[in-house]
Design a protein around this motif. Sequence first.
Motif, mmCIF file in Angstrom:
data_model
loop_
_atom_site.group_PDB
_atom_site.id
_atom_site.type_symbol
_atom_site.label_atom_id
_atom_site.label_comp_id
_atom_site.label_asym_id
_atom_site.label_seq_id
_atom_site.Cartn_x
_atom_site.Cartn_y
_atom_site.Cartn_z
ATOM 1 N N SER A 122 0.836 -1.205 0.000
ATOM 2 C CA SER A 122 0.000 0.000 0.000
ATOM 3 C C SER A 122 0.867 1.249 0.000
ATOM 4 N N MET A 172 2.235 1.722 -3.512
ATOM 5 C CA MET A 172 1.213 2.218 -4.431
ATOM 6 C C MET A 172 0.945 3.699 -4.193
ATOM 7 N N SER A 173 0.986 4.133 -2.923
ATOM 8 C CA SER A 173 0.798 5.556 -2.630
ATOM 9 C C SER A 173 1.925 6.381 -3.230
ATOM 10 N N GLU A 174 3.164 5.889 -3.097
ATOM 11 C CA GLU A 174 4.301 6.610 -3.678
ATOM 12 C C GLU A 174 4.206 6.654 -5.208
ATOM 13 N N GLU A 175 3.718 5.561 -5.812
ATOM 14 C CA GLU A 175 3.560 5.548 -7.267
ATOM 15 C C GLU A 175 2.522 6.568 -7.711
ATOM 16 N N LEU A 176 1.425 6.666 -6.988
ATOM 17 C CA LEU A 176 0.391 7.645 -7.325
ATOM 18 C C LEU A 176 0.924 9.064 -7.196
ATOM 19 N N ILE A 177 1.720 9.305 -6.151
ATOM 20 C CA ILE A 177 2.296 10.646 -5.975
ATOM 21 C C ILE A 177 3.235 10.981 -7.122
ATOM 22 N N SER A 178 4.059 10.010 -7.515
ATOM 23 C CA SER A 178 5.002 10.270 -8.607
ATOM 24 C C SER A 178 4.285 10.474 -9.934
ATOM 25 N N ILE A 179 3.133 9.851 -10.128
ATOM 26 C CA ILE A 179 2.359 10.041 -11.363
ATOM 27 C C ILE A 179 1.667 11.390 -11.359
ATOM 28 N N ASN A 180 1.165 11.817 -10.195
ATOM 29 C CA ASN A 180 0.411 13.080 -10.104
ATOM 30 C C ASN A 180 1.309 14.297 -10.155
ATOM 31 N N SER A 233 1.781 15.725 -13.762
ATOM 32 C CA SER A 233 0.520 16.260 -14.271
ATOM 33 C C SER A 233 0.207 17.587 -13.619
#
Length: 419
Positions: A403, A406-414, A417
């Motif tokens: 988890s 996945m949170s770090e991946e979402l931060i790096s994707i956002n 953008s």
Amino acid sequence: MDALYLLLIIFGVGALCAWFITYKILKKRYDEKNAKLEAVFYNRINEEVTEKEEAIDAAIKEKNETIGKYKNRDIYREAEHGKLLDELHKSIAFHQNRSKAIFNKAVDFAFDFEKIFKDQHQNAQEEIQRVLDDTYRFKRKTLLNSITLRNFEKKLEDIRKETSIYQSLIAKYDYFELKDNADWDVVEKEFRDKVSALQQLQDEREAQNEVKRQMREERQRAEELEKEQLETELKEQELEARRKAIDEALLAADEEHRLELEETRRKLEQEIEEVHKRYERAKSLAQMTKQGHVYIISNIGSFGENVFKIGMTRRLEPFDRVSELSGASVPFEFDVHAMISCDDAPALEAKLHKMLSGERINKVNLRKEFFKADIGKIIECVEKNHGKVDYIVNPAALQYYRSLEMSEELISINEPSMA
């Protein structure tokens, strides 16, 4: 006394002024009416003289008749004047009596003013005090009666607000000496007693549920052991029948097949011995009422690091208890650091809880078996009372760490953008 005499003089002067003004008004009305009557009289005389100037005799006769007529009117006018004068005297007497009554009442009120004011002030103060106290007590009682273990913090804040409102109302009335009967110490004690009583009831229910759970585990354990005994007994009977068949076959077998049958018979005897051991083990476990497992588990995603639950289960499959604790009430599954099998699980659990009592998180409800300590200290306590055990210092905690990833991946994707 000087003020009283001055008040009396003012009332006297007012009464005389009222009488004089009334007299002047009535006198003016009378003079105006008399002047009108005289004007009418002289106008008519002049008209009659002008019209009947040539007939002196007739005019004199008519004049005499008119004079006689107006003599009667003079009599009527005098009577009316007397009537008006009587009404004037009556009105003056009425206003004199009324002024006297007002003056006497003012004098009485001046002497009794202080006593009347004090009595009315005291009555108003007692009434306001009673209304404020009754309202506050009613709201306090209502809030105390609606307390539960889920909302007691909010209810305490509501009681504090009501107390603050009550005290502000007490201080608002500057002209009254109101008492603050909030008794916050009493209210706080009632609140704590109510919450303690509710907590005690919940603890009793949890204790009963724990007893029921242990009874269910014991019943399930007994059923599983009974089932295992029955299965091993049937298996042992089946293997004995096969061994008898092989013994009979050995008697009739030739030298070529004898070695193969003896090897098969030897394997059957080993299998029979293993099944018999399983049967004896299940039988001995059924006779041992305190045998079970003491588990040490953690949930880093739910409770943080170095927080462990030390409990006991008597199920034959102890990991079922861990799966049960990892239900919907926690966001992540529990990780097992150690699962210790022992003949007297309740005694080992009690010793560990006693030795780690200083690290217990909830020191009020002892059924909350969570401790904040280092895993090394917990294992040291286990080894002092049970001996060497196998344990895991850092379990996988797969769901928690995945988890985080996945949170770090979402931060790096956002981040790109947003840029």
